[in-house]
Design an enzyme around this catalytic site. Sequence first.
Site, mmCIF file in Angstrom:
data_model
loop_
_atom_site.group_PDB
_atom_site.id
_atom_site.type_symbol
_atom_site.label_atom_id
_atom_site.label_comp_id
_atom_site.label_asym_id
_atom_site.label_seq_id
_atom_site.Cartn_x
_atom_site.Cartn_y
_atom_site.Cartn_z
ATOM 1 N N GLY A 17 0.844 -1.203 0.000
ATOM 2 C CA GLY A 17 0.000 0.000 0.000
ATOM 3 C C GLY A 17 0.873 1.244 0.000
ATOM 4 N N THR A 19 1.706 3.305 -2.214
ATOM 5 C CA THR A 19 1.337 4.498 -2.988
ATOM 6 C C THR A 19 0.220 5.280 -2.303
ATOM 7 O OG1 THR A 19 -0.293 3.268 -4.250
ATOM 8 C CG2 THR A 19 1.935 3.393 -5.194
ATOM 9 N N TYR A 21 -1.982 7.329 0.816
ATOM 10 C CA TYR A 21 -1.794 8.599 1.535
ATOM 11 C C TYR A 21 -0.782 8.444 2.680
ATOM 12 C CZ TYR A 21 -3.192 12.674 4.346
ATOM 13 O OH TYR A 21 -3.205 13.825 5.090
ATOM 14 N N LEU A 22 -0.960 7.410 3.496
ATOM 15 C CA LEU A 22 -0.001 7.169 4.577
ATOM 16 C C LEU A 22 1.175 6.327 4.084
ATOM 17 C CD1 LEU A 22 0.681 7.521 7.586
ATOM 18 C CD2 LEU A 22 -0.477 5.347 8.003
ATOM 19 N N GLY A 23 0.873 5.337 3.232
ATOM 20 C CA GLY A 23 1.905 4.406 2.775
ATOM 21 C C GLY A 23 3.100 5.102 2.130
ATOM 22 N N ARG A 42 1.768 -3.744 -7.418
ATOM 23 C CA ARG A 42 0.679 -4.596 -7.888
ATOM 24 C C ARG A 42 0.417 -4.329 -9.363
ATOM 25 N NH1 ARG A 42 -4.181 -3.642 -6.151
ATOM 26 N NH2 ARG A 42 -3.871 -1.433 -5.813
ATOM 27 N N LYS A 51 0.396 6.682 -9.677
ATOM 28 C CA LYS A 51 0.979 5.605 -8.867
ATOM 29 C C LYS A 51 2.284 5.100 -9.490
ATOM 30 C CE LYS A 51 -2.963 3.695 -6.361
ATOM 31 N NZ LYS A 51 -3.583 2.463 -5.882
ATOM 32 N N LYS A 145 -10.660 -4.617 11.758
ATOM 33 C CA LYS A 145 -9.253 -4.550 12.184
ATOM 34 C C LYS A 145 -9.003 -5.562 13.315
ATOM 35 C CE LYS A 145 -8.530 0.209 10.550
ATOM 36 N NZ LYS A 145 -7.555 0.282 9.496
ATOM 37 N N ARG A 149 -6.345 -8.704 13.566
ATOM 38 C CA ARG A 149 -5.502 -8.969 14.747
ATOM 39 C C ARG A 149 -5.611 -10.432 15.167
ATOM 40 N NH1 ARG A 149 -5.690 -4.215 19.313
ATOM 41 N NH2 ARG A 149 -4.915 -2.515 18.018
HETATM 42 P P1 NDP Z 1 -5.330 4.955 0.811
HETATM 43 O O1 NDP Z 1 -6.814 4.986 0.557
HETATM 44 O O2 NDP Z 1 -4.561 6.143 0.414
HETATM 45 O O3 NDP Z 1 -4.860 3.599 0.085
HETATM 46 C C1 NDP Z 1 -3.727 2.891 0.463
HETATM 47 C C2 NDP Z 1 -3.407 1.780 -0.478
HETATM 48 O O4 NDP Z 1 -4.311 0.678 -0.353
HETATM 49 C C3 NDP Z 1 -3.472 2.064 -1.980
HETATM 50 O O5 NDP Z 1 -2.461 2.892 -2.409
HETATM 51 C C4 NDP Z 1 -3.371 0.655 -2.548
HETATM 52 O O6 NDP Z 1 -2.024 0.234 -2.547
HETATM 53 C C5 NDP Z 1 -4.065 -0.159 -1.472
HETATM 54 N N1 NDP Z 1 -5.375 -0.641 -1.930
HETATM 55 C C6 NDP Z 1 -6.557 -0.009 -1.883
HETATM 56 N N2 NDP Z 1 -7.532 -0.775 -2.382
HETATM 57 C C7 NDP Z 1 -6.947 -1.929 -2.726
HETATM 58 C C8 NDP Z 1 -7.411 -3.128 -3.291
HETATM 59 N N3 NDP Z 1 -8.702 -3.307 -3.587
HETATM 60 N N4 NDP Z 1 -6.520 -4.107 -3.514
HETATM 61 C C9 NDP Z 1 -5.223 -3.933 -3.175
HETATM 62 N N5 NDP Z 1 -4.738 -2.819 -2.651
HETATM 63 C C10 NDP Z 1 -5.574 -1.828 -2.436
HETATM 64 O O7 NDP Z 1 -5.024 4.634 2.360
HETATM 65 P P2 NDP Z 1 -4.827 5.615 3.604
HETATM 66 O O8 NDP Z 1 -3.403 6.032 3.643
HETATM 67 O O9 NDP Z 1 -5.895 6.639 3.619
HETATM 68 O O10 NDP Z 1 -5.119 4.617 4.830
HETATM 69 C C11 NDP Z 1 -4.112 3.774 5.387
HETATM 70 C C12 NDP Z 1 -4.560 3.343 6.789
HETATM 71 O O11 NDP Z 1 -4.725 4.505 7.609
HETATM 72 C C13 NDP Z 1 -5.885 2.568 6.841
HETATM 73 O O12 NDP Z 1 -5.770 1.539 7.793
HETATM 74 C C14 NDP Z 1 -6.888 3.596 7.337
HETATM 75 O O13 NDP Z 1 -7.939 3.007 8.079
HETATM 76 C C15 NDP Z 1 -6.025 4.497 8.212
HETATM 77 N N6 NDP Z 1 -6.525 5.876 8.248
HETATM 78 C C16 NDP Z 1 -6.563 6.520 9.456
HETATM 79 C C17 NDP Z 1 -6.995 7.820 9.543
HETATM 80 C C18 NDP Z 1 -7.013 8.502 10.873
HETATM 81 O O14 NDP Z 1 -7.450 9.653 10.966
HETATM 82 N N7 NDP Z 1 -6.565 7.867 11.919
HETATM 83 C C19 NDP Z 1 -7.431 8.574 8.349
HETATM 84 C C20 NDP Z 1 -7.296 7.827 7.122
HETATM 85 C C21 NDP Z 1 -6.860 6.521 7.096
HETATM 86 P P3 NDP Z 1 -1.027 0.102 -3.790
HETATM 87 O O15 NDP Z 1 -1.718 0.635 -4.984
HETATM 88 O O16 NDP Z 1 0.174 0.886 -3.376
HETATM 89 O O17 NDP Z 1 -0.707 -1.331 -3.880
#
Ligand code: NDP
Length: 276
Positions: A17, A19, A21-23, A42, A51, A145, A149
């Site tokens: 993940g 690419t 927002y947090l990753g 992927r 991406k 989640k 765990r």
């Molecule tokens: P994003 O929505 O930006 O997505 C992260 C990555 O998830 C994508 O880049 C992609 O990875 C992967 N992804 C999404 N859908 C699929 C799929 N169907 N199949 C495979 N991979 C997929 O994530 P965030 O950064 O917003 O969220 C990351 C974590 O932070 C989550 O657990 C979320 O719950 C948490 N969070 C917490 C917040 C807070 O305020 N505490 C606010 C927002 C999020 P890639 O393309 O790189 O393979």
Amino acid sequence: MAEMEGIKKKCKVLVVGGTGYLGRRIVRASLAEGHPTFVLHRPEIGIDVEKVQMLLSFKNKGARLLPGSFDDHRSLVDAVSQVDVVISAVSGAHHRSHEILIQLKLVAAIKEAGNVKRFLPSEFGTDPGRMGHALPPGRVTFDEKMEVRRAIEEANIPFTYVSANCFMGYFVGGLCQLGTLIPPTDHVSLHGDGSVKSIFVDEDDIALYTIKTIDDPRALNKTVYIRPPDNILSQMEVVKAWEDLIGKELHKTSISESELFANFEGMQSILFVGQN
Ligand code: NDP
């Protein structure tokens, strides 16, 4: 040799993940801390040019891109076999049920590979272990989640859970109001009297402290709470800071608990403020 000289060898990190927002911040933090950093690439991202360019920029900074798909278990096993630490930053932002499915697939791959010294699942919010009282529709996030765990612990995979509370970018800009990221200049809608405290954390800090936990024995099989004392603020305190900045007092109205929950209806994913 490096270890004989007292220099700790940096563990190899795979970000799944990367690419997101947090990753993307976790990838950058891992590189900055000198870890050999791997990012899952992927094939499904196809011609998503943003991406692809992000992955290339990681590569230019020294990351290695590992091919792998959630539709191909063997490719995931091969990817995780090459590293010491796996950090998942996937989300269910677009399809809620995808997050749990892909995380469980990752757990299965890590279990089979058997070499991973630490797994950090995609949590990064309020500790789901303390959210038994959360109301629907938001509670599905915490329930899922917790299911991840359970799978990790049943598979005896060494883990660290990172509880990062509220992402600053999501909550502070809009003065904690739902549905806006931009601070208003005339009016703000308070949740109740705006006195409930929440913990706001800068996303780059979350990424950095996440990386700092991965080889810290104190964080093994534990939950790490990121709660900078100065960032524990009520909505009113956030509003006041903004008012001081713009030199103007905003008109304030209040939204009741029932109105707030009515607004949640139909939303796919809710992050609760002020519950921690
Ligand atoms: P994003 O929505 O930006 O997505 C992260 C990555 O998830 C994508 O880049 C992609 O990875 C992967 N992804 C999404 N859908 C699929 C799929 N169907 N199949 C495979 N991979 C997929 O994530 P965030 O950064 O917003 O969220 C990351 C974590 O932070 C989550 O657990 C979320 O719950 C948490 N969070 C917490 C917040 C807070 O305020 N505490 C606010 C927002 C999020 P890639 O393309 O790189 O393979």
